[in-house]
Write a protein that holds these residues in place. Structure first.
Motif, PDB file in Angstrom:
ATOM      1  N   ALA A   1       0.842  -1.194   0.000  1.00  0.00           N
ATOM      2  CA  ALA A   1       0.000   0.000   0.000  1.00  0.00           C
ATOM      3  C   ALA A   1       0.877   1.243   0.000  1.00  0.00           C
ATOM      4  N   ARG A   2       0.372   2.318  -0.571  1.00  0.00           N
ATOM      5  CA  ARG A   2       1.052   3.607  -0.475  1.00  0.00           C
ATOM      6  C   ARG A   2       0.783   4.230   0.890  1.00  0.00           C
ATOM      7  N   PHE A   3      -0.494   4.307   1.238  1.00  0.00           N
ATOM      8  CA  PHE A   3      -0.890   4.873   2.530  1.00  0.00           C
ATOM      9  C   PHE A   3      -1.736   3.849   3.280  1.00  0.00           C
ATOM     10  N   TYR A   4      -1.570   3.829   4.576  1.00  0.00           N
ATOM     11  CA  TYR A   4      -2.371   2.924   5.409  1.00  0.00           C
ATOM     12  C   TYR A   4      -2.490   3.516   6.803  1.00  0.00           C
ATOM     13  N   ARG A   5      -3.706   3.542   7.272  1.00  0.00           N
ATOM     14  CA  ARG A   5      -4.019   4.047   8.617  1.00  0.00           C
ATOM     15  C   ARG A   5      -3.438   5.432   8.865  1.00  0.00           C
ATOM     16  N   GLY A   6      -3.619   6.288   7.844  1.00  0.00           N
ATOM     17  CA  GLY A   6      -3.315   7.706   8.012  1.00  0.00           C
ATOM     18  C   GLY A   6      -1.901   8.136   7.674  1.00  0.00           C
ATOM     19  N   ARG A   7      -1.035   7.199   7.280  1.00  0.00           N
ATOM     20  CA  ARG A   7       0.350   7.561   6.995  1.00  0.00           C
ATOM     21  C   ARG A   7       0.870   6.768   5.800  1.00  0.00           C
ATOM     22  N   ASP A   8       1.967   7.271   5.230  1.00  0.00           N
ATOM     23  CA  ASP A   8       2.661   6.502   4.210  1.00  0.00           C
ATOM     24  C   ASP A   8       3.192   5.225   4.847  1.00  0.00           C
ATOM     25  N   VAL A   9       3.058   4.127   4.158  1.00  0.00           N
ATOM     26  CA  VAL A   9       3.548   2.843   4.677  1.00  0.00           C
ATOM     27  C   VAL A   9       5.051   2.920   4.973  1.00  0.00           C
ATOM     28  N   VAL A  10       5.796   3.684   4.173  1.00  0.00           N
ATOM     29  CA  VAL A  10       7.234   3.843   4.418  1.00  0.00           C
ATOM     30  C   VAL A  10       7.481   4.464   5.789  1.00  0.00           C
ATOM     31  N   ASP A  11       6.651   5.421   6.187  1.00  0.00           N
ATOM     32  CA  ASP A  11       6.801   6.035   7.509  1.00  0.00           C
ATOM     33  C   ASP A  11       6.585   5.010   8.620  1.00  0.00           C
ATOM     34  N   TRP A  12       5.544   4.184   8.447  1.00  0.00           N
ATOM     35  CA  TRP A  12       5.296   3.139   9.446  1.00  0.00           C
ATOM     36  C   TRP A  12       6.479   2.178   9.525  1.00  0.00           C
ATOM     37  N   LEU A  13       6.955   1.720   8.369  1.00  0.00           N
ATOM     38  CA  LEU A  13       8.047   0.749   8.366  1.00  0.00           C
ATOM     39  C   LEU A  13       9.329   1.342   8.942  1.00  0.00           C
ATOM     40  N   ALA A  14       9.537   2.642   8.741  1.00  0.00           N
ATOM     41  CA  ALA A  14      10.701   3.293   9.337  1.00  0.00           C
ATOM     42  C   ALA A  14      10.592   3.286  10.860  1.00  0.00           C
ATOM     43  N   ASP A  15       9.408   3.593  11.373  1.00  0.00           N
ATOM     44  CA  ASP A  15       9.204   3.555  12.824  1.00  0.00           C
ATOM     45  C   ASP A  15       9.387   2.147  13.372  1.00  0.00           C
ATOM     46  N   MET A  16       9.038   1.162  12.570  1.00  0.00           N
ATOM     47  CA  MET A  16       9.164  -0.238  12.981  1.00  0.00           C
ATOM     48  C   MET A  16      10.590  -0.771  12.816  1.00  0.00           C
ATOM     49  N   LYS A  17      11.508   0.116  12.381  1.00  0.00           N
ATOM     50  CA  LYS A  17      12.939  -0.205  12.218  1.00  0.00           C
ATOM     51  C   LYS A  17      13.200  -1.223  11.100  1.00  0.00           C
ATOM     52  N   TYR A  18      12.261  -1.351  10.174  1.00  0.00           N
ATOM     53  CA  TYR A  18      12.481  -2.304   9.083  1.00  0.00           C
ATOM     54  C   TYR A  18      13.691  -1.905   8.250  1.00  0.00           C
ATOM     55  N   TYR A  19      13.862  -0.612   8.042  1.00  0.00           N
ATOM     56  CA  TYR A  19      14.949  -0.154   7.179  1.00  0.00           C
ATOM     57  C   TYR A  19      16.310  -0.225   7.853  1.00  0.00           C
ATOM     58  N   ASP A  20      16.329  -0.535   9.137  1.00  0.00           N
ATOM     59  CA  ASP A  20      17.596  -0.723   9.851  1.00  0.00           C
ATOM     60  C   ASP A  20      17.969  -2.196   9.979  1.00  0.00           C
ATOM     61  N   MET A  21      17.098  -3.080   9.518  1.00  0.00           N
ATOM     62  CA  MET A  21      17.349  -4.515   9.656  1.00  0.00           C
ATOM     63  C   MET A  21      18.480  -4.951   8.728  1.00  0.00           C
TER      64      MET A  21
END
Length: 424
Positions: A205-225
């Motif tokens: 998805a581009r956006f989900y639950r009010g935010r860009d999915v990339v923003d959510w994944l960044a908060d979830m530390k996916y991009y630091d894995m």
């Protein structure tokens, strides 16, 4: 190795964002070096992107070393000309020592240590070499292309520019990764008849639950894995990127909706026989698989929101608005279909045939850990999932380049200590 006018402590092969990022940290460390670029710096961004191309990740992820995005639209998606402007600023800031139009023809270990580098503009030597030429070198075009009628115009995704430049007739787009899905959308929005051979690429998805999915994944530390902690380990490097778009402010790419609007979808293209394209009967499977990934990513975001008590709009599960017929079409008569052109969007293969070093596996991929190879003084930067998801992107290249230059510096200092010990 004796010093000569053509000798450098480090030679960097490739003048894209990866090579320039390495140069940034080498300059910071005071290490003499030369960047060799077979065309001109950031050439690919300028010549191998279609006119409507835009980033698929938000602008705030543009974080090249010393040059983060400073515009007024951090959650927008830069278009092609804006990306080039951003890169031009980075190029000017780094002011790298670049020799352009210097195609590297051979890199070999030199007698006594270091490397001999042969290019179209002369020969050089270096104590250490950083390969920053990326992993997308040779376009993949199947041999069946040779048997297509000469009247059908064929091009690879890097050659596509816009719908107006395409010849009359329907356009067959082969492949549904990021490039294939976005090029199919570009043609579809222009009113062109599009036939899409759908592969196994996932989507999100581009956006989900009010935010860009990339923003959510960044908060979830996916991009630091790091890659060695990913469930697929190094296998993730073979994954096709999720298709989504930043076009017009960002949105999902929903192939089912396109189909409902008239785009013709088929499964994987397998062969050309007796004047007809042959497709695998796996369209429904591929669409369901892509939607499954879409829903699993969103479910992960749901879990994160719930665990952390975050106040966010409600979510939901994607439900298919269109499904292919139970008896899938597996043939397409070329003459009857009106196909005037084909865009091959099935990726690239790496080509490091110019590099003579015992670091490659059976598929031509180098063995390394965070870009540091087992062969002393040889490094890689800019490969997909070299260390994290962002390794080949604007978001993660700085971390990788800095790590490699730290290794370069440590090796350089160790050699200096060794020489001092021998001459003491």
């Amino acid at each position: 190795m004796s010093q000569t006018s053509n000798h450098y402590s480090v030679i960097v092969v490739g003048g894209g964002q990866a090579g320039l990022s390495v140069s940034y940290f080498l300059k910071e460390a005071g290490i003499d070096h030369l960047v060799l670029e077979k065309n001109t710096v950031t050439h690919t961004w300028r010549t191998q992107r279609w006119d409507a191309f835009c980033l698929v990740t938000p602008n705030w992820q543009c974080a090249l070393p010393g040059y983060p995005y400073r515009g007024d639209d951090p959650h927008g998606f830069m278009k092609k000309d804006q990306i080039i402007t951003y890169l031009d600023g980075f190029i000017a800031m780094v002011d790298a020592p670049v020799l352009d139009h210097a195609q590297v023809q051979r890199v070999t270990p030199a007698d006594g240590g270091g490397f001999a580098v042969t290019t179209s503009r002369g020969k050089f030597t270096a104590d250490q070499v950083v390969v920053a030429s990326g992993g997308y070198h040779t376009p993949i075009v199947p041999r069946m292309a040779e048997r297509l009628p000469a009247s059908i115009v064929q091009m690879q995704s890097s050659e596509y520019r816009n719908p107006e430049a395409m010849p009359e007739g329907a356009v067959l787009v082969v492949g549904s990764g990021q490039s294939g899905a976005q090029i199919a959308e570009d043609l579809h929005l222009a009113g062109r008849k599009v036939i899409l051979a759908v592969g196994e690429a996932p989507r999100c998805a581009r956006f989900y639950r009010g935010r860009d999915v990339v923003d959510w994944l960044a908060d979830m530390k996916y991009y630091d894995m790091p890659v060695d902690q990913h469930p697929l380990r190094e296998g993730v490097r073979d994954n096709t990127n999720h298709y989504v778009t930043g076009r017009d402010g960002g949105r999902d790419i929903d192939l089912r909706r396109f189909a409902a609007e008239g785009m013709e979808l088929y499964g994987r293209l397998d062969d050309l026989q007796d004047g007809a394209m042959r497709f695998a009967p796996n369209l429904a499977k591929n669409l369901d698989s892509a939607d499954g990934v879409y829903n699993r990513i969103n479910a992960g975001i749901d879990a994160y929101i719930g665990k952390n008590g975050i106040d966010a709009p409600s979510g939901g599960v994607y439900e298919a608005p269109w499904r292919p017929p139970q008896q899938e079409r597996t043939t397409l008569d070329l003459a009857a279909s009106g196909i005037g052109s084909i865009v091959w969007c099935i990726g690239f293969t790496p080509d490091f045939s110019w590099l003579d070093a015992p670091v490659f596996n059976g598929r031509g991929y180098p063995a390394h850990h965070r870009g540091v190879t087992p062969f002393a003084g040889l490094y890689f930067v800019g490969l997909p999932w070299l260390h994290t998801w962002g390794s080949g992107r604007f978001s993660g290249i700085a971390r990788d380049a800095e790590h490699v230059v730290q290794s370069v510096r440590a090796t350089r200092e160790a050699r200096a200590v060794s020489v001092d010990a021998l001459t003491a």
